[in-house]
Design a protein around this motif. Structure first.
Motif, mmCIF file in Angstrom:
data_model
loop_
_atom_site.group_PDB
_atom_site.id
_atom_site.type_symbol
_atom_site.label_atom_id
_atom_site.label_comp_id
_atom_site.label_asym_id
_atom_site.label_seq_id
_atom_site.Cartn_x
_atom_site.Cartn_y
_atom_site.Cartn_z
ATOM 1 N N ASN A 46 -3.391 3.997 -0.662
ATOM 2 C CA ASN A 46 -4.053 4.359 0.603
ATOM 3 C C ASN A 46 -5.065 3.329 1.087
ATOM 4 N N ARG A 47 -4.875 2.094 0.728
ATOM 5 C CA ARG A 47 -5.766 1.043 1.221
ATOM 6 C C ARG A 47 -5.033 -0.286 1.152
ATOM 7 N N VAL A 105 -3.759 -0.569 7.196
ATOM 8 C CA VAL A 105 -4.585 -0.797 6.008
ATOM 9 C C VAL A 105 -4.978 -2.268 5.832
ATOM 10 N N ASP A 125 -14.255 -0.370 3.578
ATOM 11 C CA ASP A 125 -13.764 -1.118 4.736
ATOM 12 C C ASP A 125 -14.912 -1.353 5.699
ATOM 13 N N SER A 150 0.861 -1.184 0.000
ATOM 14 C CA SER A 150 0.000 0.000 0.000
ATOM 15 C C SER A 150 0.895 1.231 0.000
#
Length: 234
Positions: free
Chosen positions: A84-85, A107, A232, A26
């Motif tokens: 970003n995940r 993450v 999420d 990530s």
């Protein structure tokens, strides 16, 4: 880089001579192309790459497949880079789990098994609602035949009911099956008002227009529910 983790056999301990390597990372915004190139260059130091293939090249995800010349033909490196995940796993799942090398941003997520089962059930239900609304011509054909009662009844069955359930999935996800029970209290006022307007049908030409509007709104709502379920879960 925010996080790195292994998936597949390296994470579950099932490595054998046929196993490949599932490596995930990530990264922050703007770094995805650079990190993918760094991986390519690092592997090239080991040996020439006879496979350098990009399976996915989305703005927030890259999936590359590499193979170093002279190594086992089964030793492919699947390299997935996310922006970003990371990935979500079911806690204590013996089949799919990660081996986290580092995770500075949290993450790599773990969800409760029952929660994941409910999520899967919601996805199946949403797919069923989509199939139901796809049959909205059951109502339209009666509009075109000039049969108001049949058209109105099928409109409720094949369009309005699934639309209301989809709205429930979006706004009251713990109670998607409540249908119209306290719906005025449970759903946002603009949503209730729009549903009321779609329910007030005065003539066949009005019904044809409202079927079209309701189907379009269902599609929009289903897409929003999809997005919520893809986010999420924790």
């Amino acid at each position: 880089m925010l996080a790195c983790w292994l998936e597949g056999a390296d994470a579950t301990g099932d490595v054998d001579r046929f196993s490949d390597i599932d490596f995930c990372a990530s990264v922050v915004d703007g770094a995805i192309a650079e990190v993918a190139q760094q991986a390519r260059e690092a592997l090239s130091l080991v040996g020439g790459l006879d496979i350098d293939h990009e399976l996915v090249a989305d703005p927030d995800r890259r999936h590359l497949v590499f193979h170093v010349s002279g190594t086992s033909p089964d030793l492919l490196l699947d390299f997935c880079v996310y922006v970003n995940r990371g990935s979500t796993f079911v806690r204590d799942d013996p089949i799919e789990r990660p081996r986290v090398l580092f995770d500075r941003a949290g993450v790599v997520r773990f969800v409760d098994p029952q929660r994941q089962l409910r999520l899967l059930e919601s996805r199946r239900r949403l797919d069923a609602l989509r199939q139901q609304v796809a049959q909205h011509r059951r109502a339209l054909k009666h509009v075109w035949r000039g049969e108001f009662l049949e058209a109105f009844g099928y409109y409720q069955r094949w369009v309005l009911e699934p639309l209301i359930e989809a709205q429930r999935m979006l706004h009251t996800p713990l109670h998607p099956d409540y249908y119209i029970v306290h719906i005025t209290r449970h759903l946002p006022a603009p949503v209730v008002g729009r549903l009321e307007r779609l329910s007030l049908v005065h003539a066949l030409d009005d019904l044809e227009r409202k079927i079209s509007d309701a189907v379009a709104w269902f599609d929009e709502t289903a897409a929003l529910v999809d997005a919520e379920m893809s986010a999420d879960p924790e």
